[in-house]
Design an enzyme around this catalytic site. Structure first.
Site, PDB file in Angstrom:
ATOM      1  N   GLY A 224      24.408  -7.470  25.637  1.00  0.00           N
ATOM      2  CA  GLY A 224      23.419  -8.334  26.263  1.00  0.00           C
ATOM      3  C   GLY A 224      22.511  -7.667  27.272  1.00  0.00           C
ATOM      4  O   GLY A 224      21.610  -8.320  27.807  1.00  0.00           O
ATOM      5  N   PRO A 259      26.754  -2.767  23.858  1.00  0.00           N
ATOM      6  CA  PRO A 259      25.299  -2.856  23.870  1.00  0.00           C
ATOM      7  C   PRO A 259      24.711  -2.633  22.474  1.00  0.00           C
ATOM      8  O   PRO A 259      25.159  -1.754  21.735  1.00  0.00           O
ATOM      9  CB  PRO A 259      24.898  -1.698  24.795  1.00  0.00           C
ATOM     10  CG  PRO A 259      25.987  -0.703  24.618  1.00  0.00           C
ATOM     11  CD  PRO A 259      27.241  -1.473  24.367  1.00  0.00           C
ATOM     12  N   ARG A 297      11.236 -11.154  14.726  1.00  0.00           N
ATOM     13  CA  ARG A 297      11.431 -11.610  16.111  1.00  0.00           C
ATOM     14  C   ARG A 297      10.276 -12.465  16.646  1.00  0.00           C
ATOM     15  O   ARG A 297      10.527 -13.475  17.293  1.00  0.00           O
ATOM     16  CB  ARG A 297      11.728 -10.430  17.053  1.00  0.00           C
ATOM     17  CG  ARG A 297      13.012  -9.680  16.688  1.00  0.00           C
ATOM     18  CD  ARG A 297      13.423  -8.666  17.740  1.00  0.00           C
ATOM     19  NE  ARG A 297      13.883  -9.321  18.940  1.00  0.00           N
ATOM     20  CZ  ARG A 297      13.190  -9.441  20.038  1.00  0.00           C
ATOM     21  NH1 ARG A 297      11.989  -8.913  20.153  1.00  0.00           N
ATOM     22  NH2 ARG A 297      13.675 -10.089  21.068  1.00  0.00           N
ATOM     23  N   TYR A 301      11.760 -16.036  17.665  1.00  0.00           N
ATOM     24  CA  TYR A 301      11.953 -16.282  19.108  1.00  0.00           C
ATOM     25  C   TYR A 301      10.640 -16.340  19.872  1.00  0.00           C
ATOM     26  O   TYR A 301      10.665 -16.349  21.096  1.00  0.00           O
ATOM     27  CB  TYR A 301      12.768 -15.153  19.744  1.00  0.00           C
ATOM     28  CG  TYR A 301      14.024 -14.719  19.040  1.00  0.00           C
ATOM     29  CD1 TYR A 301      15.110 -15.579  18.943  1.00  0.00           C
ATOM     30  CD2 TYR A 301      14.142 -13.439  18.523  1.00  0.00           C
ATOM     31  CE1 TYR A 301      16.284 -15.159  18.316  1.00  0.00           C
ATOM     32  CE2 TYR A 301      15.308 -13.013  17.908  1.00  0.00           C
ATOM     33  CZ  TYR A 301      16.376 -13.878  17.806  1.00  0.00           C
ATOM     34  OH  TYR A 301      17.523 -13.460  17.208  1.00  0.00           O
ATOM     35  N   CYS A 326       3.115 -16.355   3.450  1.00  0.00           N
ATOM     36  CA  CYS A 326       2.597 -17.734   3.501  1.00  0.00           C
ATOM     37  C   CYS A 326       3.355 -18.585   4.506  1.00  0.00           C
ATOM     38  O   CYS A 326       4.059 -19.535   4.125  1.00  0.00           O
ATOM     39  CB  CYS A 326       2.712 -18.382   2.133  1.00  0.00           C
ATOM     40  SG  CYS A 326       2.636 -17.220   0.799  1.00  0.00           S
ATOM     41  N   TYR A 355      17.198  -5.372  16.208  1.00  0.00           N
ATOM     42  CA  TYR A 355      16.944  -6.652  15.532  1.00  0.00           C
ATOM     43  C   TYR A 355      15.606  -6.631  14.796  1.00  0.00           C
ATOM     44  O   TYR A 355      14.884  -7.621  14.733  1.00  0.00           O
ATOM     45  CB  TYR A 355      17.044  -7.833  16.521  1.00  0.00           C
ATOM     46  CG  TYR A 355      18.360  -7.814  17.263  1.00  0.00           C
ATOM     47  CD1 TYR A 355      19.536  -8.198  16.616  1.00  0.00           C
ATOM     48  CD2 TYR A 355      18.455  -7.350  18.568  1.00  0.00           C
ATOM     49  CE1 TYR A 355      20.762  -8.135  17.269  1.00  0.00           C
ATOM     50  CE2 TYR A 355      19.675  -7.278  19.231  1.00  0.00           C
ATOM     51  CZ  TYR A 355      20.818  -7.675  18.575  1.00  0.00           C
ATOM     52  OH  TYR A 355      22.036  -7.609  19.218  1.00  0.00           O
TER      53      TYR A 355
HETATM   54  C1  LIG Z   1      25.088  -9.551  19.468  1.00  0.00           C
HETATM   55  C2  LIG Z   1      26.315  -9.134  20.158  1.00  0.00           C
HETATM   56  C3  LIG Z   1      26.314  -7.988  20.962  1.00  0.00           C
HETATM   57  C4  LIG Z   1      25.091  -7.159  21.230  1.00  0.00           C
HETATM   58  O1  LIG Z   1      24.131  -7.826  21.954  1.00  0.00           O
HETATM   59  P1  LIG Z   1      22.870  -7.024  22.576  1.00  0.00           P
HETATM   60  O2  LIG Z   1      22.114  -8.071  23.274  1.00  0.00           O
HETATM   61  O3  LIG Z   1      22.119  -6.437  21.437  1.00  0.00           O
HETATM   62  O4  LIG Z   1      23.413  -5.994  23.484  1.00  0.00           O
HETATM   63  C5  LIG Z   1      27.505  -7.612  21.539  1.00  0.00           C
HETATM   64  N1  LIG Z   1      28.647  -8.330  21.348  1.00  0.00           N
HETATM   65  C6  LIG Z   1      28.680  -9.435  20.580  1.00  0.00           C
HETATM   66  C7  LIG Z   1      29.953 -10.166  20.401  1.00  0.00           C
HETATM   67  C8  LIG Z   1      27.519  -9.880  19.965  1.00  0.00           C
HETATM   68  O5  LIG Z   1      27.546 -10.989  19.225  1.00  0.00           O
END
Ligand SMILES: *Cc1c(COP(=O)(O)O)cnc(C)c1O
Length: 403
Positions: A224, A259, A297, A301, A326, A355
């Site tokens: 994340g 990550p 993306r 989003y 389309c 992604y």
């Molecule tokens: C998607 C995901 C990640 C990676 O998320 P990032 O935002 O790309 O770092 C890590 N752990 C789990 C369980 C996920 O679903």
């Protein structure tokens, strides 16, 4: 990076990855945990090209997988089995069986029902399963709702009281070996506060489990870590590492982080060629040969990606950069200022290393793009552009079978 040369050599649309950048991102994060036991497990879903995984594996990274297909990729790319984690809300029996047979580090369980399946399958294989439970700490990660995962209304993980019960159950089962505790509250996080709160809550739970003689070894803080697409100012790896280390202060646990985006997003460019310029009244559209099937993306989003017209300047005006698919959501950028461009000019869509390709599809029977790695000034093709034959192969078989 000589985009023109790469476009001539490999064609467009094209993904280009800067492996030197990815290496330095990994090393920065890994070094932030210096003095602590840590495992940086690359989240494959961000960019699962075998060469990308192999690059990280060579640096010592583990792999965070969310399907058995990703576990296979990780093994083939050279990630040792004892550095592979399998997460995800809905694992099938064959996926659990595969992961147990492969003897990976641990399986992350996301519900009581799933823990039951893991236990039953472990028993049938006569192989105790190393597990962790994904805890939903009920914290608002303050990110896009589609990539926020740490709230009660999300489908991920179990609440803290349930988690405690599941750990006690697992401890008492001969087929379950609880070795880790896990949380992941969302993606593209730029504020450290929700991560700190989640880590503190989960660490408190870990302390109470250890007091019950549940022998935890891994504190898995998920992924994340946010990146800069436009003007975001994410926390630094060292702030992040300090926060996690502080939460588990005094506990003998290996910190795991997962990550994806942090390692690869900024190292990727999606290169596309201008097909046409088009005006409808005052509105300018730049139509390119890439589309939402290549990089979804923006459509999914409303994500921002900086678009650069390679080697162009002057004649700037507002325009939408759009693909041929389309769907009105088929755009890379809206109302951006872009120099005037001609047919054949190249546009670089930046920060596309996470992604991007992994979310691509064959929508509109479009072939998926090629991927190129650049390292030490040398470029190598790491995925061939799909051919029309590739695309139709499985369908031809079905037609033959029906005759
Ligand atoms: C998607 C995901 C990640 C990676 O998320 P990032 O935002 O790309 O770092 C890590 N752990 C789990 C369980 C996920 O679903």
């Amino acid at each position: 990076m000589d985009y023109r040369l790469l476009a001539d050599r490999y064609g467009t649309p094209l993904y280009i990855y800067d492996f030197d950048y990815m290496t330095s991102r990994y090393e920065t994060l890994k070094n932030a945990f210096e003095g602590k036991k840590s495992l940086v497990a690359f989240a494959l879903k961000a960019n699962s090209n075998l060469s990308v995984i192999a690059r990280f594996a060579a640096l010592g990274a583990g792999a965070d997988c969310v399907s058995y297909g990703e576990v296979k990729r990780a093994l083939i790319a050279g990630v040792p089995k004892y550095k592979i984690i399998f997460s995800g809300v809905g694992k099938r029996d064959d996926e659990i069986t595969g992961a147990l047979n492969d003897d990976i580090l641990f399986i992350n369980c996301e519900s009581e029902a799933e823990l039951d399946r893991v236990e039953a399958i472990a028993q049938s294989l006569a192989k105790p399963a190393r597990i962790s439970v994904r805890v939903n700490p009920e914290i608002d990660a303050k990110t896009h709702p589609y990539i926020s995962t740490g709230l009660k209304e999300n489908k991920f993980g179990v609440d803290i009281p349930t988690a405690k019960r599941l750990y006690i159950r697992a401890k008492n089962s001969p087929w379950l070996e609880p070795v880790g505790i896990h949380f992941h509250i969302g993606s593209q996080l730029t504020d450290l506060t929700p991560i700190a709160e989640a880590a503190d809550k989960v660490a408190e739970l870990a302390r109470s489990l250890i007091a019950l003689e549940i022998d935890l070894k891994f504190f898995d803080a998920g992924g994340g870590i946010g990146v800069t697409y436009k003007d975001e100012t994410p926390f630094t790896p060292s702030q992040y590492a300090k926060t996690i280390a502080q939460a588990i202060n005094g506990l003998d646990l290996t910190i795991v982080c997962e990550p994806g985006r942090f390692l690869t997003a900024g190292g990727g460019v999606f290169l596309t060629r201008v097909l046409y310029e088009k005006r409808m009244g005052d509105k300018r559209f730049t139509v390119v040969d890439g589309a939402m099937n290549d990089l979804v993306r923006p459509a999914l989003y409303n994500a921002y990606h900086r678009v650069e017209a390679i080697g162009k300047s002057g004649g700037e005006s507002l325009c939408d950069v759009v693909g041929p698919v389309c769907e009105s959501s088929d755009f890379f950028a809206k109302n951006i200022s872009l120099p005037s461009v001609d047919r054949g000019d190249l546009l670089a869509v930046h920060t596309a290393g996470a992604y991007g390709f992994t979310m691509s599809s064959n929508f509109n029977t479009r072939r998926r793009a090629a991927e190129v790695a650049v390292e030490n000034g040398a470029d190598r093709l790491i995925r061939e552009r799909e051919t029309y034959d590739d695309l139709l192969a499985s369908e031809v078989k079905l037609l033959n079978a029906a005759r």
